[in-house]
Design an enzyme around this catalytic site. Structure first.
Site, PDB file in Angstrom:
ATOM      1  N   GLU A 138     -85.568  15.771  49.263  1.00  0.00           N
ATOM      2  CA  GLU A 138     -85.000  17.120  49.095  1.00  0.00           C
ATOM      3  C   GLU A 138     -85.626  17.921  47.956  1.00  0.00           C
ATOM      4  O   GLU A 138     -85.885  19.112  48.079  1.00  0.00           O
ATOM      5  CB  GLU A 138     -83.475  17.023  48.894  1.00  0.00           C
ATOM      6  CG  GLU A 138     -82.698  16.664  50.149  1.00  0.00           C
ATOM      7  CD  GLU A 138     -82.739  15.188  50.551  1.00  0.00           C
ATOM      8  OE1 GLU A 138     -83.338  14.377  49.796  1.00  0.00           O
ATOM      9  OE2 GLU A 138     -82.186  14.837  51.603  1.00  0.00           O
ATOM     10  N   ARG A 152     -82.968  12.304  63.441  1.00  0.00           N
ATOM     11  CA  ARG A 152     -84.261  11.597  63.375  1.00  0.00           C
ATOM     12  C   ARG A 152     -84.919  11.506  64.740  1.00  0.00           C
ATOM     13  O   ARG A 152     -86.077  11.880  64.902  1.00  0.00           O
ATOM     14  CB  ARG A 152     -84.066  10.187  62.796  1.00  0.00           C
ATOM     15  CG  ARG A 152     -83.489  10.193  61.385  1.00  0.00           C
ATOM     16  CD  ARG A 152     -83.518   8.827  60.736  1.00  0.00           C
ATOM     17  NE  ARG A 152     -82.570   8.755  59.630  1.00  0.00           N
ATOM     18  CZ  ARG A 152     -82.718   8.013  58.550  1.00  0.00           C
ATOM     19  NH1 ARG A 152     -83.765   7.250  58.399  1.00  0.00           N
ATOM     20  NH2 ARG A 152     -81.802   7.997  57.598  1.00  0.00           N
ATOM     21  N   ASP A 178     -73.831  18.701  52.824  1.00  0.00           N
ATOM     22  CA  ASP A 178     -75.107  19.420  52.669  1.00  0.00           C
ATOM     23  C   ASP A 178     -75.662  20.141  53.910  1.00  0.00           C
ATOM     24  O   ASP A 178     -75.757  21.369  53.967  1.00  0.00           O
ATOM     25  CB  ASP A 178     -76.177  18.470  52.084  1.00  0.00           C
ATOM     26  CG  ASP A 178     -76.241  17.093  52.763  1.00  0.00           C
ATOM     27  OD1 ASP A 178     -75.545  16.879  53.758  1.00  0.00           O
ATOM     28  OD2 ASP A 178     -77.012  16.225  52.279  1.00  0.00           O
ATOM     29  N   GLU A 228     -77.413  10.384  62.626  1.00  0.00           N
ATOM     30  CA  GLU A 228     -78.749   9.889  62.249  1.00  0.00           C
ATOM     31  C   GLU A 228     -79.695   9.896  63.450  1.00  0.00           C
ATOM     32  O   GLU A 228     -80.875  10.232  63.327  1.00  0.00           O
ATOM     33  CB  GLU A 228     -78.652   8.474  61.663  1.00  0.00           C
ATOM     34  CG  GLU A 228     -77.867   8.376  60.364  1.00  0.00           C
ATOM     35  CD  GLU A 228     -78.537   9.077  59.178  1.00  0.00           C
ATOM     36  OE1 GLU A 228     -79.715   9.461  59.289  1.00  0.00           O
ATOM     37  OE2 GLU A 228     -77.863   9.246  58.145  1.00  0.00           O
TER      38      GLU A 228
END
Ligand code: DMJ
Length: 456
Positions: free
Chosen positions: A363, A124, A247, A120
């Site tokens: 998404e 980010r 993903d 993360e």
């Protein structure tokens, strides 16, 4: 009486409206409507942003219902400002961007005795700092990225070279060896860009090894499973899919080829994608979906598809498979329309919600934007408008935008993730903004929608 932040929003909105209105001069009705939609995306972004400023400035996030700040690890790492910064720039919110740049330059420090989630923080913060540096040339942002990159490096100190889940930013201690392909395989865009911009190859090498080690753990039929132990290298969960946990591993195979021209990534992509189409793709009721299967046998284990899977049309379109992308996007839109806003997970065979939340995820909007970019088919702007209407109708709160705990009842929850600023509003805006707003061909978005450029 008008408060300071309201004046700020009003003034910024007026400038943006003037700029967008100028863009619509001499345009067709469709273009004029698109300009109006871009204005709406801009205005709604500002509604969320000004409330973050008002109630949570200097913190990681705003909880939009209780109007309280929230810090992921008890001390602020400026998740929302760093994630939002390049969106502020793209939307030409110059005063807000400048104020945010100063906050980041002056207040952001990674010298903290806290365990952070490597994945993360990479997508980010590292991604956000790198794109912000590339957009502004502010060297302090690159210095911050480099400092962060160095503090994250111990995460790769496992017997396999695969990263632990958590690393302590001050001590370099690591913990939690059970991870997944998304967390081990979606680091190279950021670490690689850091190497290219600093001239220090260590970041590229560590993240590339992690990507390759992830790829090596595919089964004999070419699928990866959802769980990996970084100490033993063993698979801990054989569930295979394109949803959360896997993903962005696929996304980075293609995008690292695109950004770095790394042929190994292209070869790993070519060796991986056929298995997805063979074992995960599912034709149901004339539509194309991607479900779950056992990574070893390819046996179907679940007919689930959700908000996270909806990134796949964007990736298919980017890699040249526009026909499949179009078909899958139709299914994503069907999922959205079932309750006027998409659930986290849908059982596409029963057309029943399997997990009812909506976390302001981007998404499906990302895929709509990519498909519009590649086809210029107005259908995608119409789709995007319907999504935006539902997004505003159900998620707008008095003080920002709130996730939903249930898309059926439309019950809100006190959560406004930073990716709403980094991605969701950005993709809505880009879908409707004039095409020269972003030089798509020379930009590769990381999985948090931070645009990275090959400047080296
Ligand atoms: C983002 O943090 C990234 O897009 C990630 O790859 C998946 N989840 C969220 C948004 O839904």
């Amino acid at each position: 009486m008008c408060e300071a932040t309201d004046v700020f929003v009003l003034r910024s909105s007026i400038f943006a409206v003037i700029a967008l209105a100028a863009a619509s001069c001499g345009k067709s009705r469709d273009d004029t409507h698109a300009v109006q939609m871009a204005e709406r995306a801009h205005t709604e972004f500002l509604h969320a942003w000004s409330n973050y400023e008002k109630y949570a400035w200097g913190h990681d996030a705003l909880r939009p219902l209780s109007k309280t700040p929230h810090d992921w690890y008890g001390e602020p790492l400026l998740m929302t400002p760093v994630d939002a910064f390049d969106t502020l720039i793209l939307m030409k919110l110059d005063a807000e961007a400048e104020k945010t740049r100063r906050l980041i330059d002056n207040e952001l420090s990674f010298d903290r005795d806290i365990y952070v989630k490597n994945f993360e923080i990479t997508i980010r913060l590292l991604g956000g700092l790198l794109s912000s540096y590339q957009l502004t040339g502010d060297k302090r942002l690159l210095d911050l990225a480099q400092d962060l990159g160095r503090r994250l490096l111990p995460v790769f100190n496992s017997p396999t070279g695969l990263p632990y889940v958590y690393v302590n930013l001050r001590t370099g201690a690591v913990r939690d060896p059970i991870t997944n392909p998304a967390e081990t395989g979606s680091l190279l865009l950021e670490f690689g860009t850091l190497s290219k911009l600093t001239g220090d190859p260590i970041f590229y090498d560590k993240a590339k090894r992690s990507l390759v080690e992830t790829f090596k753990r595919r089964s004999s039929i070419g699928l990866v499973g959802e769980g990996i132990n970084v100490e033993t290298g063993e698979c801990t969960n054989r569930d295979s899919h394109i949803s959360g946990g896997i993903d962005s591993y696929y996304e980075y195979l293609w995008k690292c080829w695109r950004l770095f021209g790394d042929r190994d990534c292209l070869e790993m992509w070519n060796a991986s994608i056929p298995a997805i189409h063979k074992y995960l793709a599912d034709e149901v009721g004339g539509g194309l979906w991607y479900g779950h299967a056992d990574m070893n046998s390819g046996r179907r284990t679940a007919t689930n598809y959700g908000a996270l899977d909806a990134f796949f049309p964007a990736l298919l379109a980017l890699s040249g498979d526009v026909d499949r992308a179009r078909r899958l996007q139709r299914s994503s839109f069907k999922m959205w329309n079932l309750h006027g806003i998409e659930p986290e997970v849908l059982d596409y065979k029963a057309m029943r919600v399997a997990s009812p939340g909506y976390h302001l995820r981007p998404e499906i909007v990302e895929s709509t934007y990519y498909l519009y970019h590649f086809t210029r088919d107005p259908e995608y702007r119409r789709m995007g408008e319907k999504m935006f209407d539902g997004f505003v109708k159900y998620c707008r709160a008095e003080s920002g935008y709130a996730a939903l705990s249930d898309v059926v009842t439309k019950q809100k929850r006190d959560e406004m993730e930073s990716f709403a600023f980094a991605e969701t509003f950005k993709y809505f805006y880009l879908l409707f903004a004039p095409s020269d707003t972003l030089d798509f061909d020379h930009v590769t978005f990381n999985t948090e929608a931070h645009p990275l450029r090959r400047t080296w």
